[in-house]
Design a protein around this motif. Structure first.
Motif, PDB file in Angstrom:
ATOM      1  N   TYR A  73       0.903  -1.309  -0.396  1.00  0.00           N
ATOM      2  CA  TYR A  73      -0.004   0.123  -0.050  1.00  0.00           C
ATOM      3  C   TYR A  73       0.993   1.353  -0.293  1.00  0.00           C
ATOM      4  CZ  TYR A  73      -3.447   4.063   1.802  1.00  0.00           C
ATOM      5  OH  TYR A  73      -4.218   4.471   1.728  1.00  0.00           O
ATOM      6  N   GLU A  74       0.790   1.907  -1.209  1.00  0.00           N
ATOM      7  CA  GLU A  74       1.446   3.582  -0.739  1.00  0.00           C
ATOM      8  C   GLU A  74      -0.142   4.239   0.095  1.00  0.00           C
ATOM      9  OE1 GLU A  74       4.389   4.602  -1.333  1.00  0.00           O
ATOM     10  OE2 GLU A  74       5.564   2.820  -1.989  1.00  0.00           O
ATOM     11  N   PRO A  75       0.644   5.043   0.508  1.00  0.00           N
ATOM     12  CA  PRO A  75      -0.277   5.801   1.071  1.00  0.00           C
ATOM     13  C   PRO A  75      -0.278   7.251   0.237  1.00  0.00           C
ATOM     14  CG  PRO A  75       1.510   5.656   2.827  1.00  0.00           C
ATOM     15  CD  PRO A  75       1.459   4.490   1.746  1.00  0.00           C
ATOM     16  N   ALA A  76       0.288   7.529   0.260  1.00  0.00           N
ATOM     17  CA  ALA A  76       0.388   9.685  -0.912  1.00  0.00           C
ATOM     18  C   ALA A  76      -0.266   9.470  -2.334  1.00  0.00           C
ATOM     19  CB  ALA A  76       2.230   8.856  -1.455  1.00  0.00           C
ATOM     20  N   ILE A  77      -0.426   7.831  -3.088  1.00  0.00           N
ATOM     21  CA  ILE A  77      -1.283   7.656  -3.030  1.00  0.00           C
ATOM     22  C   ILE A  77      -2.795   7.512  -3.693  1.00  0.00           C
ATOM     23  CG2 ILE A  77       0.459   8.450  -5.743  1.00  0.00           C
ATOM     24  CD1 ILE A  77       0.098   5.346  -5.776  1.00  0.00           C
ATOM     25  N   ASP A  78      -2.683   6.565  -2.620  1.00  0.00           N
ATOM     26  CA  ASP A  78      -4.198   6.036  -1.676  1.00  0.00           C
ATOM     27  C   ASP A  78      -4.063   4.563  -2.898  1.00  0.00           C
ATOM     28  OD1 ASP A  78      -6.084   4.573  -0.660  1.00  0.00           O
ATOM     29  OD2 ASP A  78      -7.536   5.990  -1.752  1.00  0.00           O
ATOM     30  N   ALA A  79      -3.192   4.084  -3.180  1.00  0.00           N
ATOM     31  CA  ALA A  79      -3.416   2.818  -3.749  1.00  0.00           C
ATOM     32  C   ALA A  79      -2.142   1.628  -3.060  1.00  0.00           C
ATOM     33  CB  ALA A  79      -3.134   2.821  -5.081  1.00  0.00           C
ATOM     34  N   TYR A  80      -2.969   0.474  -3.928  1.00  0.00           N
ATOM     35  CA  TYR A  80      -2.029  -1.101  -4.355  1.00  0.00           C
ATOM     36  C   TYR A  80      -1.226  -1.767  -4.591  1.00  0.00           C
ATOM     37  CZ  TYR A  80      -6.103  -0.604  -0.163  1.00  0.00           C
ATOM     38  OH  TYR A  80      -6.130  -0.097   1.374  1.00  0.00           O
ATOM     39  N   PHE A  81      -0.211  -2.431  -4.410  1.00  0.00           N
ATOM     40  CA  PHE A  81       0.621  -2.653  -6.276  1.00  0.00           C
ATOM     41  C   PHE A  81       0.991  -4.216  -5.797  1.00  0.00           C
ATOM     42  CE2 PHE A  81       1.331   1.194  -5.968  1.00  0.00           C
ATOM     43  CZ  PHE A  81       1.842   2.442  -6.982  1.00  0.00           C
ATOM     44  N   LEU A  82      -0.124  -5.028  -5.899  1.00  0.00           N
ATOM     45  CA  LEU A  82      -0.023  -6.584  -6.347  1.00  0.00           C
ATOM     46  C   LEU A  82       1.925  -6.553  -7.096  1.00  0.00           C
ATOM     47  CD1 LEU A  82      -4.026  -7.599  -6.841  1.00  0.00           C
ATOM     48  CD2 LEU A  82      -2.738  -6.538  -4.594  1.00  0.00           C
ATOM     49  N   SER A  83       2.101  -7.915  -6.774  1.00  0.00           N
ATOM     50  CA  SER A  83       3.145  -8.746  -6.982  1.00  0.00           C
ATOM     51  C   SER A  83       3.127  -9.678  -7.728  1.00  0.00           C
ATOM     52  CB  SER A  83       4.147  -8.134  -6.129  1.00  0.00           C
ATOM     53  OG  SER A  83       4.311  -8.656  -4.922  1.00  0.00           O
ATOM     54  N   ARG A  84       2.585 -10.991  -7.366  1.00  0.00           N
ATOM     55  CA  ARG A  84       2.371 -12.037  -7.500  1.00  0.00           C
ATOM     56  C   ARG A  84       1.551 -12.427  -8.891  1.00  0.00           C
ATOM     57  NH1 ARG A  84       1.235 -14.733  -0.955  1.00  0.00           N
ATOM     58  NH2 ARG A  84       2.907 -13.948  -0.074  1.00  0.00           N
ATOM     59  N   TYR A  85       2.054 -13.530  -9.022  1.00  0.00           N
ATOM     60  CA  TYR A  85       1.584 -13.873 -10.857  1.00  0.00           C
ATOM     61  C   TYR A  85      -0.033 -13.785 -10.693  1.00  0.00           C
ATOM     62  CZ  TYR A  85       0.580 -16.396 -14.813  1.00  0.00           C
ATOM     63  OH  TYR A  85       0.642 -16.173 -16.455  1.00  0.00           O
ATOM     64  N   ARG A  86      -0.400 -14.786  -9.674  1.00  0.00           N
ATOM     65  CA  ARG A  86      -1.573 -15.463  -9.640  1.00  0.00           C
ATOM     66  C   ARG A  86      -2.971 -14.324  -8.999  1.00  0.00           C
ATOM     67  NH1 ARG A  86       0.658 -17.992  -5.436  1.00  0.00           N
ATOM     68  NH2 ARG A  86       0.175 -17.245  -2.856  1.00  0.00           N
ATOM     69  N   ASP A  87      -2.531 -13.264  -8.459  1.00  0.00           N
ATOM     70  CA  ASP A  87      -3.059 -11.910  -7.651  1.00  0.00           C
ATOM     71  C   ASP A  87      -2.632 -11.022  -8.716  1.00  0.00           C
ATOM     72  OD1 ASP A  87      -3.280 -13.248  -5.801  1.00  0.00           O
ATOM     73  OD2 ASP A  87      -1.142 -11.905  -4.741  1.00  0.00           O
ATOM     74  N   VAL A  88      -2.034 -11.106  -9.431  1.00  0.00           N
ATOM     75  CA  VAL A  88      -1.806 -10.024 -10.775  1.00  0.00           C
ATOM     76  C   VAL A  88      -3.099 -11.160 -11.980  1.00  0.00           C
ATOM     77  CG1 VAL A  88      -0.642  -9.056 -12.636  1.00  0.00           C
ATOM     78  CG2 VAL A  88      -0.088  -8.798 -10.366  1.00  0.00           C
ATOM     79  N   GLN A  89      -3.237 -11.543 -12.541  1.00  0.00           N
ATOM     80  CA  GLN A  89      -3.521 -13.083 -13.415  1.00  0.00           C
ATOM     81  C   GLN A  89      -5.350 -12.389 -12.692  1.00  0.00           C
ATOM     82  OE1 GLN A  89      -2.887 -17.388 -13.859  1.00  0.00           O
ATOM     83  NE2 GLN A  89      -2.954 -16.982 -15.664  1.00  0.00           N
ATOM     84  N   ARG A  90      -5.730 -12.773 -11.369  1.00  0.00           N
ATOM     85  CA  ARG A  90      -6.767 -13.116 -11.038  1.00  0.00           C
ATOM     86  C   ARG A  90      -7.267 -11.835 -11.569  1.00  0.00           C
ATOM     87  NH1 ARG A  90      -8.161 -12.534  -4.823  1.00  0.00           N
ATOM     88  NH2 ARG A  90      -9.928 -11.667  -4.507  1.00  0.00           N
ATOM     89  N   VAL A  91      -6.876 -10.317 -11.533  1.00  0.00           N
ATOM     90  CA  VAL A  91      -7.402  -9.309 -11.135  1.00  0.00           C
ATOM     91  C   VAL A  91      -7.641  -8.560 -13.102  1.00  0.00           C
ATOM     92  CG1 VAL A  91      -6.598  -6.565 -11.331  1.00  0.00           C
ATOM     93  CG2 VAL A  91      -5.735  -8.097  -9.381  1.00  0.00           C
ATOM     94  N   LEU A  92      -6.367  -9.241 -13.370  1.00  0.00           N
ATOM     95  CA  LEU A  92      -6.868  -8.829 -15.023  1.00  0.00           C
ATOM     96  C   LEU A  92      -7.485  -9.788 -16.375  1.00  0.00           C
ATOM     97  CD1 LEU A  92      -2.756  -8.418 -16.132  1.00  0.00           C
ATOM     98  CD2 LEU A  92      -4.327  -6.633 -15.361  1.00  0.00           C
ATOM     99  N   THR A  93      -8.062 -10.723 -14.982  1.00  0.00           N
ATOM    100  CA  THR A  93      -9.479 -12.045 -15.813  1.00  0.00           C
ATOM    101  C   THR A  93     -10.397 -11.904 -15.160  1.00  0.00           C
ATOM    102  OG1 THR A  93      -8.529 -13.514 -13.947  1.00  0.00           O
ATOM    103  CG2 THR A  93      -7.831 -12.981 -16.787  1.00  0.00           C
ATOM    104  N   ASP A  94     -10.433 -11.101 -13.874  1.00  0.00           N
ATOM    105  CA  ASP A  94     -11.827 -11.130 -12.814  1.00  0.00           C
ATOM    106  C   ASP A  94     -12.741  -9.562 -13.397  1.00  0.00           C
ATOM    107  OD1 ASP A  94     -14.395 -10.529 -11.352  1.00  0.00           O
ATOM    108  OD2 ASP A  94     -13.208 -11.317  -9.851  1.00  0.00           O
ATOM    109  N   HIS A  95     -13.276  -9.381 -14.319  1.00  0.00           N
ATOM    110  CA  HIS A  95     -13.540  -7.947 -15.452  1.00  0.00           C
ATOM    111  C   HIS A  95     -14.545  -7.658 -14.422  1.00  0.00           C
ATOM    112  CE1 HIS A  95     -10.916  -9.277 -18.656  1.00  0.00           C
ATOM    113  NE2 HIS A  95     -11.460 -10.046 -18.433  1.00  0.00           N
ATOM    114  N   GLU A  96     -15.679  -8.583 -13.642  1.00  0.00           N
ATOM    115  CA  GLU A  96     -16.887  -7.530 -12.343  1.00  0.00           C
ATOM    116  C   GLU A  96     -16.360  -7.304 -11.425  1.00  0.00           C
ATOM    117  OE1 GLU A  96     -19.636 -10.208 -12.052  1.00  0.00           O
ATOM    118  OE2 GLU A  96     -19.992 -10.644 -14.704  1.00  0.00           O
ATOM    119  N   THR A  97     -14.704  -7.660 -10.699  1.00  0.00           N
ATOM    120  CA  THR A  97     -14.551  -7.026  -9.949  1.00  0.00           C
ATOM    121  C   THR A  97     -13.781  -6.508  -9.873  1.00  0.00           C
ATOM    122  OG1 THR A  97     -15.131  -9.340  -8.272  1.00  0.00           O
ATOM    123  CG2 THR A  97     -13.649  -7.971  -7.586  1.00  0.00           C
ATOM    124  N   PHE A  98     -13.161  -6.386 -11.004  1.00  0.00           N
ATOM    125  CA  PHE A  98     -11.963  -5.022 -11.505  1.00  0.00           C
ATOM    126  C   PHE A  98     -12.244  -4.760 -12.856  1.00  0.00           C
ATOM    127  CE2 PHE A  98     -10.105  -8.735  -8.540  1.00  0.00           C
ATOM    128  CZ  PHE A  98      -9.587  -7.807  -7.053  1.00  0.00           C
TER     129      PHE A  98
END
Length: 413
Positions: free
Chosen positions: A34-59
């Motif tokens: 978490y970066e508080p200066a921009i209020d954003a979350y950074f995901l670095s694991r492959y499975r998490d990134v893949q989940r975000v990019l393929t779950d179009h309803e949640t993300f």
């Protein structure tokens, strides 16, 4: 409340100097950073990134309404869903595949040969600034049917548009500059678009002007946004990928020699370059509902940045991921430029990059032209390599020396 690590920031100069040095630490210790200066979350694991990019309803791509639409002058493909997305994406993809792609390959070769010719007798060239950047803009203007002689001005406008889209933090002064660039680019494009409506040709702008969605032709605003979308998507990664390909091959002379002996290895070298050092390092999404990653809750409405560079070096996805290896068996070269790619450098899912096939043709064509002509290629004496960029990243320059080519030899092949 998210946990904040005061000792480390993705926005720091230390991270900017060499992001890859921090990827393993992020995946192991702070996979939801978490970066508080921009209020954003950074995901670095492959499975998490893949989940975000393929779950179009949640993300969703709602964040692009703020990050891209002001300078794209309208909605871009990544913001669209359903029938509209399918129809407009198909139009753009058609402009980069099949017979159109074969015509583009000829334009790619001609542009590359013309730009390269003055440097061959000299035996020295900055592959980024002398060649890569002007080449990427000129070729994309060719595809769109725009005047190549305007490439310097278009490139300057695109720099401003790209800065707006890819900056994590933007000062008011830089924001105004970026918006000015977008407005001038729009003013340049609109008369061309209106002329193509009246007298369409075979170029991509004409195809966009004459296409219909739900029986209705796209507005000038719609076409302008898609044209700027294509310009950014085609220009931004091309010069970076080409320079990174040569850097990695020079750094691995045995693999360079293998590619020279067997040009069939070139697609593998490009695919591995994209995995190892993706030109697009971050892809943003917005959480529509609370989502949990590694026991950390990303709240509804939260901005998520998918760290493509870190995901592509996750040992859960690739063996020896910090090693550049064009022979790696887990890359899947044949599918590396499709939606089924194992690496995530073109994104994945619904919004996978529309220009992947064009990118492959572009880099393959140019690299195949350059490799036999840049004999004994090496870094120029005194050259110090440096990469720049957080969102998109590539070499600031790549000064190369090679054996000069005599006049008359350069045009062979």
């Amino acid at each position: 409340m998210p946990v904040v690590d005061p000792r480390f920031s993705i926005l720091s100069e230390d991270f900017a100097a060499a992001p890859h040095r921090h990827f393993a630490r992020l995946r192991d210790r702070s996979p939801v950073h978490y970066e508080p200066a921009i209020d954003a979350y950074f995901l670095s694991r492959y499975r998490d990134v893949q989940r975000v990019l393929t779950d179009h309803e949640t993300f969703t791509t709602e964040t692009l309404q703020v990050r891209a639409e002001p300078v794209m002058r309208g909605p871009v493909l990544a913001q669209m869903t359903g029938a509209e997305h399918t129809a407009k994406r198909k139009i753009v993809v058609r402009g980069f595949t099949g017979p159109a792609l074969q015509d583009q390959i000829r334009a790619i070769h001609a542009n590359a040969a013309e730009l390269l010719a003055p440097f061959l007798p000299l035996g020295r060239m900055d592959l980024v600034n002398d060649f890569g950047k002007p080449f990427a803009v000129r070729v994309t203007l060719d595809v769109l049917g725009l005047d190549k002689s305007d490439w310097r001005q278009v490139a300057a406008w695109l720099d401003g548009v790209g800065e707006f889209v890819t900056s994590v933090v933007l000062t008011p002064e830089r924001r105004r500059h970026c918006l000015d660039c977008a407005e001038q680019l729009e003013s340049y494009l609109v008369p061309v678009i209106e002329q193509r409506r009246r007298h369409p040709g075979a170029d991509l702008i004409s195809q966009l002007c004459t296409a219909e969605f739900d029986g209705i032709a796209m507005s000038t605003r719609d076409v302008t946004a898609l044209v700027i979308n294509v310009l950014i998507a085609a220009v931004e990664p091309a010069d970076k990928t080409l320079a990174l390909l040569f850097k990695h091959l020079i750094d691995h002379p045995r693999q360079l020699a293998q590619v020279r002996r067997d040009p069939a290895l070139l697609p593998a070298a490009i695919a591995e370059t994209l995995r190892y050092t993706p030109p697009v390092q971050l892809i943003p999404r917005q959480a529509e509902r609370d989502a949990v990653f590694a026991d950390t809750v990303v709240p509804a409405g939260g901005t998520v940045f998918c760290m493509i560079g870190a995901a592509n070096r996750d040992p859960d996805a690739f063996a020896a991921p910090d090693t550049f290896d064009i022979h790696r068996p887990d890359l899947g070269v044949a599918r590396s430029f499709t939606a089924a790619a194992q690496h995530l450098s073109f994104g994945t899912g619904l919004h996978q990059c529309v220009g992947a096939a064009f990118a492959r043709a572009e880099i393959e064509t140019v690299a195949a032209l350059l490799l036999p002509r840049l004999d004994q290629v090496r870094y120029s004496p005194g050259f110090h390599y440096r990469e720049t960029g957080l969102y998109t990243r590539g070499p600031a320059a790549l000064s190369l020396d090679f054996s000069p080519v005599r006049e008359g030899v350069a045009g062979r092949g």
